[in-house]
Design an enzyme around this catalytic site. Structure first.
Site, PDB file in Angstrom:
ATOM      1  N   HIS A  21      37.814  40.252  33.605  1.00 23.71           N
ATOM      2  CA  HIS A  21      36.670  40.648  34.366  1.00 23.71           C
ATOM      3  C   HIS A  21      37.257  41.894  35.395  1.00 23.71           C
ATOM      4  O   HIS A  21      37.517  41.618  36.321  1.00 23.71           O
ATOM      5  CB  HIS A  21      36.132  39.674  35.307  1.00 23.71           C
ATOM      6  N   HIS A  23      36.371  46.255  36.192  1.00 23.44           N
ATOM      7  CA  HIS A  23      35.316  47.222  36.319  1.00 23.44           C
ATOM      8  C   HIS A  23      35.950  48.735  36.389  1.00 23.44           C
ATOM      9  O   HIS A  23      37.234  48.851  36.840  1.00 23.44           O
ATOM     10  CB  HIS A  23      34.337  47.235  37.289  1.00 23.44           C
ATOM     11  N   ARG A 112      25.807  41.820  29.107  1.00 18.21           N
ATOM     12  CA  ARG A 112      26.115  41.168  30.378  1.00 18.21           C
ATOM     13  C   ARG A 112      24.679  41.160  30.933  1.00 18.21           C
ATOM     14  O   ARG A 112      23.789  42.115  30.967  1.00 18.21           O
ATOM     15  CB  ARG A 112      26.818  42.224  31.160  1.00 18.21           C
ATOM     16  N   HIS A 167      32.413  33.964  37.291  1.00 24.17           N
ATOM     17  CA  HIS A 167      32.890  33.622  38.677  1.00 24.17           C
ATOM     18  C   HIS A 167      32.652  32.240  39.340  1.00 24.17           C
ATOM     19  O   HIS A 167      32.157  32.016  40.585  1.00 24.17           O
ATOM     20  CB  HIS A 167      32.323  34.659  39.861  1.00 24.17           C
ATOM     21  N   ASP A 235      38.343  40.666  38.830  1.00 21.92           N
ATOM     22  CA  ASP A 235      37.021  41.376  39.529  1.00 21.92           C
ATOM     23  C   ASP A 235      37.675  42.719  40.093  1.00 21.92           C
ATOM     24  O   ASP A 235      36.867  43.357  40.924  1.00 21.92           O
ATOM     25  CB  ASP A 235      36.389  40.518  40.492  1.00 21.92           C
TER      26      ASP A 235
END
Length: 280
Positions: A21, A23, A112, A167, A235
């Site tokens: 996870h 970005h 997603r 999460h 994240d």
């Protein structure tokens, strides 16, 4: 200027480890009209330094809500990175089968559903797309305020496809393991089609860094049920965080030891499970 961490994990990170996870952000791509978060650029070369520091070999690039249904930022990035990267994209329910197949060919493996601020999707979209991807290698990835799980549990439980919950539920307040919301997550996680990411501790914790100690009971309750469908994610680049709250990604990996995962269990969470889910 934000602090640049230089620490390395204290645990041994196994070969083939995957961050499931993270970005990318690049302002050369247009933002969604619903976007509310506009981070500075965070590009593949920036993450490469983090990846090298942490000893990670693989990555799952998740479509940020900033770009809505326009997945070019992350797909262009993984095209440059190569076979060590996969993507989780955001699509409308009227996407054609041909366009879905094209996304798969570009490395996308998940769809997603970020059911929070800035979302392009509705809860009613999930059963529609779940029916379309049933029996395929695709999965649905769901992020929500986990305090909603008692109300959303039946919908998620009935989805006829692989589901990944982000999460550890991403509760908007830190709750106890016996709270109805975490009990709902545990029931979902017991289903053979549901996976959970051991990530985002800083989203839940009120105790804060570096240990996020109040999240440990929630993580340990998940781990106690079994580790064959648990994943780890950083994240990165943590766009919701300030300089004061910005986590150290090395410490986020070391939480796996805090949460009492054995070396074999850490190997499963970091290597074997993501390889199975994302097709490495």
């Amino acid at each position: 200027m934000a602090k640049t961490h230089t620490s390395r994990p204290k645990i041994a990170v196994p070969s083939g480890a995957c961050d499931t996870h993270m970005h990318f952000y690049d302002d050369s791509y247009p933002a969604s009209p619903k976007a509310w978060l506009f981070p500075p650029n965070h590009l593949p070369e920036d993450y490469r330094a983090v990846q090298d520091r942490l000893g990670l070999d693989r990555m799952i690039v998740v479509q940020p809500v900033t770009y809505g249904f326009d997945n070019r930022c992350i797909l262009d990035a993984i095209a440059r990175i190569g076979d060590s990267a996969r993507a989780v994209v955001t699509v409308p329910t009227d996407i054609s089968d041909a366009d879905l197949a094209a996304l798969w060919d570009k490395g996308a493996r998940g769809l997603r559903y970020h059911q929070m601020a800035g979302s392009m999707t509705e809860w009613s979209d999930l059963p529609v797309m779940a029916a379309r991807i049933k029996g395929t290698g695709w999965h649905l990835q769901v992020q929500l305020d986990g305090l909603e799980l008692p109300d959303r549990e039946n919908l998620i439980a009935d989805l006829p496809c692989t589901v990944v919950i982000d999460h550890m539920g991403r509760y908007s307040e830190c709750i106890a393991p016996d709270h109805p919301a975490h009990q709902a997550l545990l029931r979902l996680a017991a289903q053979p089609n549901v996976w959970v990411k051991l990530s985002g501790a800083y989203h839940i914790s009120k105790a804060g860094k570096p240990d996020y100690a109040d999240v440990a009971p929630l993580a340990r309750a998940l781990i106690a049920q079994g580790t064959d469908r648990l994943l780890w994610g950083s994240d990165w680049p943590h766009p919701t965080e300030t300089d004061d709250t910005m986590p150290d990604d090395a410490r986020l990996i070391d939480l796996l030891a805090d949460w009492r995962l054995s070396e074999a269990q850490r190997e499963a969470v970091l290597v074997a499970n993501p390889a199975r889910l994302y097709g490495f």
